[in-house]
Scaffold this motif. Structure first.
Motif, PDB file in Angstrom:
ATOM      1  N   GLN A 280       7.873  -1.049  -4.835  1.00 31.87           N
ATOM      2  CA  GLN A 280       7.663   0.352  -4.485  1.00 31.87           C
ATOM      3  C   GLN A 280       8.917   1.194  -4.761  1.00 31.87           C
ATOM      4  O   GLN A 280       8.984   1.905  -5.735  1.00 31.87           O
ATOM      5  CB  GLN A 280       7.242   0.468  -3.016  1.00 31.87           C
ATOM      6  N   ARG A 419       0.752   5.353  -3.221  1.00 31.51           N
ATOM      7  CA  ARG A 419       0.328   4.084  -2.602  1.00 31.51           C
ATOM      8  C   ARG A 419       0.415   4.144  -1.078  1.00 31.51           C
ATOM      9  O   ARG A 419      -0.454   3.619  -0.387  1.00 31.51           O
ATOM     10  CB  ARG A 419       1.182   2.942  -3.144  1.00 31.51           C
ATOM     11  N   ARG A 420       1.452   4.781  -0.523  1.00 30.07           N
ATOM     12  CA  ARG A 420       1.614   4.807   0.930  1.00 30.07           C
ATOM     13  C   ARG A 420       0.487   5.567   1.623  1.00 30.07           C
ATOM     14  O   ARG A 420       0.297   5.427   2.833  1.00 30.07           O
ATOM     15  CB  ARG A 420       2.958   5.449   1.305  1.00 30.07           C
ATOM     16  N   TYR A 425      -3.174   0.358   1.551  1.00 26.97           N
ATOM     17  CA  TYR A 425      -1.880   0.337   2.237  1.00 26.97           C
ATOM     18  C   TYR A 425      -2.080   0.423   3.746  1.00 26.97           C
ATOM     19  O   TYR A 425      -1.475  -0.328   4.517  1.00 26.97           O
ATOM     20  CB  TYR A 425      -1.025   1.496   1.739  1.00 26.97           C
TER      21      TYR A 425
END
Length: 525
Positions: A280, A419-420, A425
């Motif tokens: 990440q 993504r978060r 996630y």
């Protein structure tokens, strides 16, 4: 050939996988025999059930000069119990030859490479599904009249060639074919492709006939199976630590780790920092260290060698870097990956390579990549589900070495920035938080049990159905914890249940054991 009987053919079976030149090797053998005036033919039976498709090439040679009389009838398939030489490009393939009855102690010379290319069942196993290399070696040695085992793949790669050339060399050295070495070398020269590299690999294989076994083969012969990548974490940890040291953005995290963590776990934690940052960003690696802080406080006894902290550090890094569509796309377009493909296939600088990527994302995997609100709307809305499923019903092939395919993968990889906020996630981190809470709760009074809970993360792996099945087994184990805590040796019981969960991918063995232990929610069969 016996003087009192009709001449009999020399029968050779070659077991090779796609890209190893098995067909070339068979053609070389036939060509060498025919140039000497012998009768020879080759046939093949392809297989696609495992790896890249193992194929049996069969060669029969009648070592007499051709005459104007009736030609002999040669066999088209190897007959169990009647094969003179078996050449196997990989250790498992030699065992398959034994299983098929192609190798017999009264007749067969078995020549095999000691390298392993893991079969699909080995790779797909929930746990460590690798076959014991020592057992494969013992099986071959006991079954054959004469047994030769070296890492012929490494010998060929050292000279920029493929394993067929080194196997051709050891076949020439064996004396099975009544022909001089020069006849074999002449065949390679006349092929006109990669001649110098093939001749060098041929020479290495020829020398291996009488040379001491290679390091890998010597380890096998002494009863010690050579380490596989997954069985040698220290090398990988050291590599990650070097990467972390080279990345100036991680220098502060490395310093924080050195001050706050015992030196016994530095290698594992450093590898976790590098892995999470690569997955990440440095902030994600900082989050990784923050998750570990409560465990550092709890695991302070050097006598235990910080087993809990090391186990949590390893499995937390693996869980935080779960496989998703974004990660797969990102890894496929990395320069190092293209370099590795070219190196593995011996591609020259002037040659072009086409890389085919097979994609078949399901609706759920697409939703997992989207922000939570958008993903939930997609999963709940019928017409949206139907539209996506209609366009993803069939998989597609993407050429990542072409601009269009590369840009498509690059677009998917660029979703790392959101993504978060993704559904996957949120789900993974919620489950991860509950796992850490259990470990922290158990550690003060049930240290060994806490270590086993940490190790249970190895059930949560992969994506799609594999991930769903593993997560289901993991959740069953976590649900059984209150029941286990009321009994003696809960750590041993959980360890046994974890092994049961790894025994099959459907979780049937685990459910049976939970029922036998009277865990609530599970009925005896």
């Amino acid at each position: 050939m016996r003087s009192d009987q009709q001449p009999v053919p020399i029968k050779i079976a070659i077991l090779a996988m796609g890209g190893e030149g098995g067909g070339v090797l068979a053609d070389w053998v036939v060509s060498t025999a025919e140039k000497a005036g012998f009768y020879a033919q080759t046939t093949s039976v392809p297989g696609v059930a495992q790896r890249t498709g193992a194929t049996i090439y069969y060669v029969e040679i009648l070592p007499v000069q051709r005459s104007t009389g009736q030609q002999p009838v040669l066999g088209l398939m190897p007959v169990p119990g009647d094969v003179d030489v078996v050449l196997a490009s990989e250790l498992m393939e030699s065992a398959r030859a034994v299983q098929r009855g192609l190798v017999t102690p009264d007749k067969t010379l078995l020549i095999t490479s000691s390298n392993r290319v893991y079969a699909m069942p080995e790779k797909m196993a929930m746990g460590d599904g690798r076959q014991d290399s020592e057992a494969l070696l013992t099986t071959g040695r006991q079954a054959a009249r004469q047994y030769v085992c070296h890492d012929f793949a490494a010998l060929a790669a050292k000279h920029g060639s493929v394993i067929s050339a080194s196997l051709f060399g050891v076949l020439a050295a064996s004396g099975v074919l009544p022909l001089p070495r020069e006849a074999f070398e002449a065949t390679i020269r006349q092929s006109g492709v990669g001649v110098n590299a093939s001749l060098a690999a041929f020479e290495a294989g020829y020398g291996a006939w009488s040379a001491p076994a290679s390091e890998a083969s010597a380890a096998l012969a002494s009863g010690v199976a050579p380490a596989s990548p997954s069985a040698a974490p220290d090398q990988g940890q050291q590599q990650h630590r070097v990467q972390a040291a080279l990345d100036p953005r991680l220098a502060g995290l490395e310093a924080q780790m050195s001050q706050a963590f015992p030196s016994d776990v530095h290698a594992v934690v450093s590898a976790g920092i590098a892995r999470t940052a690569d997955y990440q960003d440095p902030a994600y690696a900082r989050q990784y260290l923050a998750f570990l802080q409560p465990v550092v406080v709890l695991d302070t006894d050097p006598g235990r060698k910080y087993r809990l902290l090391e186990t949590v550090a390893r499995h937390l890094a693996l869980w935080m870097t779960y496989e998703d569509t974004v990660r797969v796309a990102e890894l496929k377009i990395r320069r190092t990956r293209f370099d590795r493909v070219r190196a593995e296939h011996g591609v020259q600088s002037a040659q072009l390579v086409q890389v085919n990527e097979f994609f078949h994302p399901r609706l759920e995997e697409i939703a997992d990549t989207l922000p939570t609100g958008m993903a939930n709307r997609l999963l709940r809305t019928g017409w949206m589900r139907g539209l996506v499923q209609r366009h993803t019903r069939k998989g597609r092939v993407i050429h990542s070495n072409r601009l269009g395919g590369f840009l498509m993968l690059y677009l998917v990889a660029s979703l790392r920035g959101i993504r978060r906020r993704s559904l996957r996630y949120a789900r993974e981190h919620a489950e991860m938080a509950r796992w850490l809470e259990q470990i922290i709760r158990l550690a003060p009074d049930h240290y060994d049990l806490a270590c086993e809970v940490a190790a249970c993360q190895n059930l949560v792996k992969g994506y799609g159905d594999t991930h769903a099945r593993g997560l289901r087994s993991f959740q069953m184990l976590m649900g059984a914890l209150p029941h286990l805590e009321r009994h003696d040796s809960p750590a041993l019981q959980l360890a046994g249940l974890r092994q049961a969960a790894l025994a099959d991918d459907k979780g049937n063995t685990l459910e049976t054991q939970l029922a036998a232990m009277n865990v609530p929610g599970f009925l005896r069969p």
